[in-house]
Design an enzyme around this catalytic site. Structure first.
Site, PDB file in Angstrom:
ATOM      1  N   CYS A 139       0.803  -1.221   0.000  1.00  0.00           N
ATOM      2  CA  CYS A 139       0.000   0.000   0.000  1.00  0.00           C
ATOM      3  C   CYS A 139       0.838   1.273   0.000  1.00  0.00           C
ATOM      4  O   CYS A 139       0.302   2.362  -0.193  1.00  0.00           O
ATOM      5  CB  CYS A 139      -0.954  -0.009   1.182  1.00  0.00           C
ATOM      6  SG  CYS A 139      -2.080  -1.421   1.169  1.00  0.00           S
ATOM      7  N   HIS A 281      -2.960   6.863   3.211  1.00  0.00           N
ATOM      8  CA  HIS A 281      -3.531   5.562   2.880  1.00  0.00           C
ATOM      9  C   HIS A 281      -4.643   5.299   3.889  1.00  0.00           C
ATOM     10  O   HIS A 281      -4.549   5.711   5.038  1.00  0.00           O
ATOM     11  CB  HIS A 281      -2.452   4.477   2.956  1.00  0.00           C
ATOM     12  CG  HIS A 281      -2.998   3.100   2.796  1.00  0.00           C
ATOM     13  ND1 HIS A 281      -3.825   2.754   1.758  1.00  0.00           N
ATOM     14  CD2 HIS A 281      -2.851   1.975   3.551  1.00  0.00           C
ATOM     15  CE1 HIS A 281      -4.165   1.486   1.871  1.00  0.00           C
ATOM     16  NE2 HIS A 281      -3.585   0.993   2.947  1.00  0.00           N
ATOM     17  N   ASN A 311     -10.439  -0.311   0.915  1.00  0.00           N
ATOM     18  CA  ASN A 311      -8.977  -0.308   0.829  1.00  0.00           C
ATOM     19  C   ASN A 311      -8.571  -0.730  -0.584  1.00  0.00           C
ATOM     20  O   ASN A 311      -8.710  -1.893  -0.957  1.00  0.00           O
ATOM     21  CB  ASN A 311      -8.397  -1.279   1.864  1.00  0.00           C
ATOM     22  CG  ASN A 311      -6.873  -1.316   1.833  1.00  0.00           C
ATOM     23  OD1 ASN A 311      -6.224  -0.669   1.010  1.00  0.00           O
ATOM     24  ND2 ASN A 311      -6.293  -2.082   2.735  1.00  0.00           N
TER      25      ASN A 311
END
Length: 357
Positions: A139, A281, A311
């Site tokens: 990520c 994030h 996500n």
């Protein structure tokens, strides 16, 4: 941008010496010149997913803040989403694919193990002048890719002076639908930015990256690589799906996000209140939003969009950034902090002084 958290002229001046600059110091820096995003068509609402998991319809929303996520169609791969997002970023920058000298794709869910998804995206776009490769930093991949683009642009001679940095995930191919801890969180999507020349007072930097391999097993897809190649046993054991230690991940997020904000502002000589926007994030948007105070931020300084997409990994930050651009939350001269963290464990932050159109 107006209101609390807007950086004043003095804060911008303090941040400038560390920004990305073109070679020779000739009054040019490297800045984000265009953004773009793309989501698959199919939308899966959290209330429907909660019911499918045998839970109360509000279970996912109450714990994560996620209302919906998008799922790639059969036969739709990471490169398809990435190419669509990259094309939109190019159009926003007023450029053609032939103007791109570098194409970096951050992803944990590539089309195939090899060759790179970036090469497939290059072919779809027709970016024949570009060097293309993937970055595997989970990520944090977008922030890692941004640093790669700046370094490449600063050292190349005779190449197209623009780079494309893309984040893309197709997590839906790697989910155990019975595992509420992962099925509730992950979605599919892509987003991209074009990096290119800008006046010296605007630019990207400082950028800091980090990793801690001792946490490598906290979030992973254990099978399919050279350690556990695909077999009947790995398929039966769901080894090709995402496995996550939820408690370890929550603890990591709670510690790393405030630290990234503190490190980035200290390195630039500014305060958290000077940031016009923080783009984190957001694996769990409710959790990240709750960390604003411990990071020295007001809630309104955060660009939280995970409630709409879940996500989406390496695409989370550029997707939120594109949304902020298109909803006019960023103006020329604003200080924007990008803060990434993810499996590996990996993390990175980049301070951006936003350029004029």
């Amino acid at each position: 941008m107006t209101g609390p958290g807007v950086a004043g002229p003095d804060a911008h001046e303090r941040a400038r010496p560390s920004q990305g600059r073109a070679p020779g110091g000739g009054g040019t820096g490297w800045a984000i010149r265009g953004t773009g995003a793309h989501l698959p068509r199919e939308c899966v609402r959290s209330d429907d997913l909660s019911r499918a998991l045998g839970l109360d319809p509000s279970w996912i929303e109450q714990r994560t803040g996620i209302l919906r996520r998008y799922v790639a169609a059969p036969g739709e791969a990471a490169s398809d989403l990435a190419a669509a997002a990259a094309d939109r970023a190019l159009r926003a920058a007023g450029l053609d694919a032939a103007d791109i000298g570098l194409l970096v794709v951050g992803t944990s869910t590539p089309d195939v193990i090899a060759p790179s998804t970036a090469c497939r995206v290059q072919a779809v776009l027709g970016a024949g002048r570009a060097a293309a490769f993937d970055i595997s930093a989970a990520c944090s991949g977008f922030v890692f890719g941004l640093q790669t683009a700046i370094g490449w642009l600063a050292t190349q001679r005779g190449s197209a002076p623009y780079a494309l940095v893309v984040g893309v995930e197709v997590y839906s191919r790697f989910l155990n639908r019975a595992d509420r801890a992962t099925a509730a969180l992950f979605g599919d999507g892509a987003a991209a930015v074009v990096v290119g020349p800008a006046p010296a007072e605007y630019g990207i930097g400082p950028v800091t990256l980090g990793s801690d391999g001792s946490g490598v097993d906290d979030v992973l897809i254990p099978a399919g690589g050279s350690r556990l190649p695909a077999s009947a046993d790995t398929l039966a054991g769901l080894g090709h799906t995402i496995h996550m230690d939820g408690r370890a991940v929550r603890d990591f997020i709670a510690a790393v996000f405030p630290r990234l904000v503190g490190e980035a502002t200290e390195a630039a000589g500014v305060k958290p209140a000077d940031l016009a926007l923080v783009v984190p994030h957001q694996p769990n948007p409710k959790l990240v939003a709750a960390l604003a105070g411990s990071a020295g931020l007001e809630p309104g300084q955060l660009a939280i969009v995970g409630h709409d997409v879940g996500n989406i990994g390496a695409a989370s930050i550029p997707y939120a950034l594109d949304r902020a651009v298109r909803t006019h939350r960023i103006e020329a001269g604003d200080l924007v902090l990008l803060a990434g963290f993810g499996a590996g464990l990996t993390w990175g932050h980049a301070l951006v002084t936003w350029p004029p159109p």
